[in-house]
Motif scaffolding. Structure first.
Motif, PDB file in Angstrom:
ATOM      1  N   THR A 119      23.484   9.979  29.916  1.00 30.73           N
ATOM      2  CA  THR A 119      23.949   8.871  30.755  1.00 30.73           C
ATOM      3  C   THR A 119      25.001   9.274  31.765  1.00 30.73           C
ATOM      4  OG1 THR A 119      25.678   8.151  29.203  1.00 30.73           O
ATOM      5  CG2 THR A 119      23.453   7.235  28.888  1.00 30.73           C
ATOM      6  N   GLY A 120      25.227  10.573  31.950  1.00 34.98           N
ATOM      7  CA  GLY A 120      26.187  11.006  32.967  1.00 34.98           C
ATOM      8  C   GLY A 120      27.324  11.847  32.464  1.00 34.98           C
ATOM      9  N   GLY A 121      27.393  12.091  31.159  1.00 32.29           N
ATOM     10  CA  GLY A 121      28.513  12.838  30.611  1.00 32.29           C
ATOM     11  C   GLY A 121      28.327  14.340  30.580  1.00 32.29           C
ATOM     12  N   SER A 122      27.130  14.811  30.919  1.00 29.73           N
ATOM     13  CA  SER A 122      26.844  16.241  30.841  1.00 29.73           C
ATOM     14  C   SER A 122      26.394  16.783  32.188  1.00 29.73           C
ATOM     15  CB  SER A 122      25.743  16.511  29.808  1.00 29.73           C
ATOM     16  OG  SER A 122      25.288  17.857  29.879  1.00 29.73           O
ATOM     17  N   PRO A 123      26.843  17.992  32.561  1.00 26.10           N
ATOM     18  CA  PRO A 123      26.357  18.612  33.800  1.00 26.10           C
ATOM     19  C   PRO A 123      24.890  19.017  33.706  1.00 26.10           C
ATOM     20  CG  PRO A 123      27.711  20.163  32.574  1.00 26.10           C
ATOM     21  CD  PRO A 123      27.848  18.834  31.884  1.00 26.10           C
ATOM     22  N   ARG A 124      24.361  19.099  32.494  1.00 21.31           N
ATOM     23  CA  ARG A 124      22.974  19.512  32.311  1.00 21.31           C
ATOM     24  C   ARG A 124      21.985  18.387  32.612  1.00 21.31           C
ATOM     25  NH1 ARG A 124      22.480  23.658  27.260  1.00 21.31           N
ATOM     26  NH2 ARG A 124      24.567  24.600  27.330  1.00 21.31           N
ATOM     27  N   TYR A 125      22.457  17.170  32.697  1.00 22.80           N
ATOM     28  CA  TYR A 125      21.592  16.007  32.902  1.00 22.80           C
ATOM     29  C   TYR A 125      22.254  15.111  33.935  1.00 22.80           C
ATOM     30  CZ  TYR A 125      17.798  12.928  31.265  1.00 22.80           C
ATOM     31  OH  TYR A 125      16.650  12.182  31.153  1.00 22.80           O
ATOM     32  N   GLN A 126      22.034  15.447  35.200  1.00 25.04           N
ATOM     33  CA  GLN A 126      22.730  14.782  36.290  1.00 25.04           C
ATOM     34  C   GLN A 126      21.835  14.700  37.520  1.00 25.04           C
ATOM     35  OE1 GLN A 126      25.805  13.467  36.980  1.00 25.04           O
ATOM     36  NE2 GLN A 126      26.606  13.689  34.889  1.00 25.04           N
TER      37      GLN A 126
END
Length: 379
Positions: free
Chosen positions: A237-244
């Motif tokens: 939901t936006g807390g990781s640089p891997r999923y942005q």
């Protein structure tokens, strides 16, 4: 029929569906049933019919939205508040295998076409009701739409923008994922159950309740003692640089989903990410900012070429034109409708040609006077 050629037989051939629904969840559900071989008769109000007929733009004699959702069905006008016409619809319901309705709870009962009334004349009927909040409970009669269902179940707030605001979803998630698909799946299961027991049933499809499936990870984490999700702060939901989603220099965007270590490591190489940022734990916001600068320094076309042929789970966010050009979205520019064959297990080569045509003079039935039960005969 062991050994027989079944290539032209669709799984719901011979199933008769009476569709009393309007707009999206119910009509899309009965379309999927029709594409699987069911014979669908749709009942609409006299005059303008389903409100979606009036939407713009048009395709043939009705709106494009209506044409896509209701192709291959037969539509008839009926004033359900007029006893004689209501009784003719009830006669059709007596011959149907499936009835789908989308009124607020209690309305169809007052009209004389509720489950108990239909079951009296058709004990084996599969009766499917699609509503926002279910048939019972304190919220049952409230008016709401897709965005409201997402908001009230907590899903809308798990992703936020830089100002802390939830964004509008890209499509009507509740209507389709929590209305249409559960309806279709449960109708098919109920038909199978009737094959074994001879008994029909009433399916109560509540979109808010079904949205819990989309939030399964949040609920399981909570039950495991992990608390509730931090808006914009979880892995997906936006807390990781891997999923942005990162902006490019020309105003486009790159969707990064390099969750697994092998994808993340290769992405870091392609981005020339400094080694000190490879382990993002504890410095997530810093790494997000660094990658944002790296991706933001180049155009979308540059990144498209960099990612081409690489296993990094990272792609440029496409326009619809680009998605069609890649073949990932099927848009036929000929005399067929977009969206035919929604990949729900039907056999595209055996879909009835009537399902490929838009409404009106191009082959789709117009809003005709209500027939008697003979509409089902000969099936």
């Amino acid at each position: 029929m062991r050994g027989a050629d079944m290539s032209d037989v669709l799984p719901l051939s011979g199933v008769r569906v009476l569709d009393l629904s309007t707009l999206l969840p119910g009509p899309l559900a009965t379309l999927l049933l029709a594409e699987s071989g069911a014979d669908v008769v749709k009942i609409e109000r006299p005059g303008h019919g389903d409100e979606m007929r009036t939407y713009r733009p048009t395709l043939g004699e009705a709106s494009a939205n209506y044409a896509v959702l209701n192709r291959g069905k037969r539509a008839y006008a009926a004033d359900l508040k007029t006893p004689a016409e209501r009784d003719r619809v009830l006669t059709l319901a007596a011959e149907a295998d499936v009835v789908v309705e989308q009124f607020r709870p209690g309305v169809v009962d007052r009209l004389g076409l509720g489950y108990e009334q239909v079951r009296t004349v058709n004990p084996g009927v599969i009766y499917c009701s699609i509503t926002g909040y279910g048939q019972h409970g304190p919220h049952a009669n409230r008016a709401a739409h897709d965005l409201n269902y997402l908001a009230e179940t907590g899903l809308l707030g798990v992703v936020v923008d830089g100002a802390g605001r939830p964004p509008l979803p890209p499509t009507v998630l509740a209507d389709i994922a929590a209305g249409t698909y559960p309806a279709v799946m449960n109708i098919v299961l109920a038909l199978r159950q009737r094959d074994m027991t001879g008994e029909g049933c009433h399916l109560d499809i509540a979109m808010t309740r079904n949205l819990q499936l989309l939030a399964y990870g949040y609920f399981s984490t909570h039950q495991g003692g992990g608390g509730w999700p931090l808006p914009g702060g979880e892995l997906l939901t936006g807390g990781s640089p891997r999923y942005q989603v990162y902006a490019t220099s020309d105003g486009r965007h790159v969707a990064v989903a390099a969750l697994e270590e092998k994808f993340w490591a290769r992405l870091a190489q392609l981005l020339e990410l400094p080694e000190r940022y490879l382990d993002e734990r504890g410095q997530e916001s810093t790494v997000i900012a660094v990658i944002a600068d790296l991706i933001g320094a180049r155009t979308a076309e540059h990144w498209r070429k960099v990612f081409d042929g690489e296993d990094v789970c990272s792609v440029v966010v496409a326009t619809f034109d680009e998605a069609v050009a890649t073949g990932l979205v099927d848009l036929d520019s000929g005399d067929r409708l977009v969206g035919e064959g929604f990949d729900v297990g039907t056999l595209p080569s055996t879909v009835d040609p009537a399902l490929r045509r838009p409404p009106g003079r191009l082959g789709y039935p117009s809003l005709d006077p209500l027939p008697d039960r003979s509409v089902w005969l000969g099936r």
